[in-house]
Design an enzyme around this catalytic site. Structure first.
Site, short mmCIF file in Angstrom:
data_model
loop_
_atom_site.label_atom_id
_atom_site.label_comp_id
_atom_site.label_asym_id
_atom_site.label_seq_id
_atom_site.Cartn_x
_atom_site.Cartn_y
_atom_site.Cartn_z
N GLU A 121 0.85 -1.24 0.00
CA GLU A 121 -0.09 -0.02 -0.12
C GLU A 121 0.96 1.30 0.02
O GLU A 121 1.65 1.45 0.91
CB GLU A 121 -0.80 0.07 1.23
CG GLU A 121 -1.68 -1.21 1.30
CD GLU A 121 -2.64 -1.15 2.61
OE1 GLU A 121 -2.70 -0.10 3.60
OE2 GLU A 121 -3.18 -2.17 2.69
N ASP A 175 -4.68 7.92 11.16
CA ASP A 175 -3.67 7.49 11.28
C ASP A 175 -2.87 8.06 12.55
O ASP A 175 -3.20 9.33 13.03
CB ASP A 175 -2.61 8.12 10.31
CG ASP A 175 -2.85 7.31 8.59
OD1 ASP A 175 -3.23 6.08 8.82
OD2 ASP A 175 -3.06 8.13 7.78
#
Length: 257
Positions: free
Chosen positions: A46, A57
């Protein structure tokens, strides 16, 4: 056949997928990271598109994204770097990024560029499933790109089955409802969640992400899915080593100890 489907049709288990942020730690390192990961047995990658407000995140990837943006990374630069990457890299490649920069680029233009560069799919964490169905699915399918949807412990069984029915490639099974970041082990609640999803006998294979960093978490993820996705731990090692070969070798060694 799309490379993602081909990978999962191979009936392999314990697959390792790696996330890294394009432009970190250096602007020009994207192809080097991809080649190092494939050379060391990683099954899928990814490639993170840096964004100024990465809500899903943790601090490690937030910092990497900030540094990547300061280095000058953008979608235009990334596509230029990926233009010839398929001459050397054969494993499935997925672009992972938030909707805002993709929409600024233009979704169909984004899909067209993905195909030109040999990208196989995309993960857009803040793309609502309803919007995917109504606005983006047909465009992505026209370009044979897989839009990978995320599920969490908070996702209802009904929505899980709906995602399974209307997506292709694999389902990204988020280990918790929190942000990304390394964990030492998964508690009984998370393991029960993995088991519950496994028992639903979904059509799509599943990869577990968020919190995987060592042998214990990798083994637990693979027990109930096809494999695991590691992001924060690799990004941290890449930051320490400044060398993708050394970083991935340290990571793989850590999964064995």
């Amino acid at each position: 056949m799309n490379r993602i489907n081909h990978l999962f049709n191979s009936n392999k288990k314990d697959l390792l997928s790696i996330y890294f942020c394009a432009g970190h730690p250096t602007l020009q390192g994207t192809a080097d990271v991809l080649q190092a990961l494939e050379a060391n047995g990683v099954s899928m990658v990814e490639i993170g598109i840096p964004f100024s407000d990465p809500m899903a995140d943790g601090v490690v990837i937030q910092n990497a994204a900030t540094e990547a943006l300061h280095n000058g990374m953008s979608l235009k630069v990334l596509f230029e770097q990926l233009r010839n990457v398929r001459r050397k890299v054969k494993i499935p490649l997925i672009l992972m990024g938030y909707l805002n920069p993709i929409m600024q680029y233009g979704f169909e233009s984004f899909c067209r560029k993905c195909v030109e560069c040999g990208i196989d799919g995309m993960i857009i964490p803040d793309l609502p499933f309803k919007d995917y169905q109504e606005r983006y699915r047909l465009i992505a399918e026209r370009y044979s790109l897989r839009i990978i949807m995320l599920i969490t412990p908070e996702t209802s069984n009904e929505r899980v089955r709906e995602i399974d029915e209307h997506t292709d490639g694999f389902i990204y099974m988020v280990s918790s409802a929190s942000t990304t970041g390394a964990q030492q082990d998964f508690d009984s609640q998370k393991r029960a969640y993995f088991k519950k999803i496994e028992e639903m006998k979904l059509r799509n294979p599943r990869m577990v992400g968020f919190g995987i960093s060592n042998k214990a978490t990798f083994k637990a993820a693979c027990e109930f899915s096809t494999g695991a996705i590691i992001g924060s731990r690799f990004v941290a090692l890449l930051d320490e080593e400044k060398d993708p070969e050394k970083a991935i070798q340290r990571l793989i060694q850590g999964l064995k100890e």
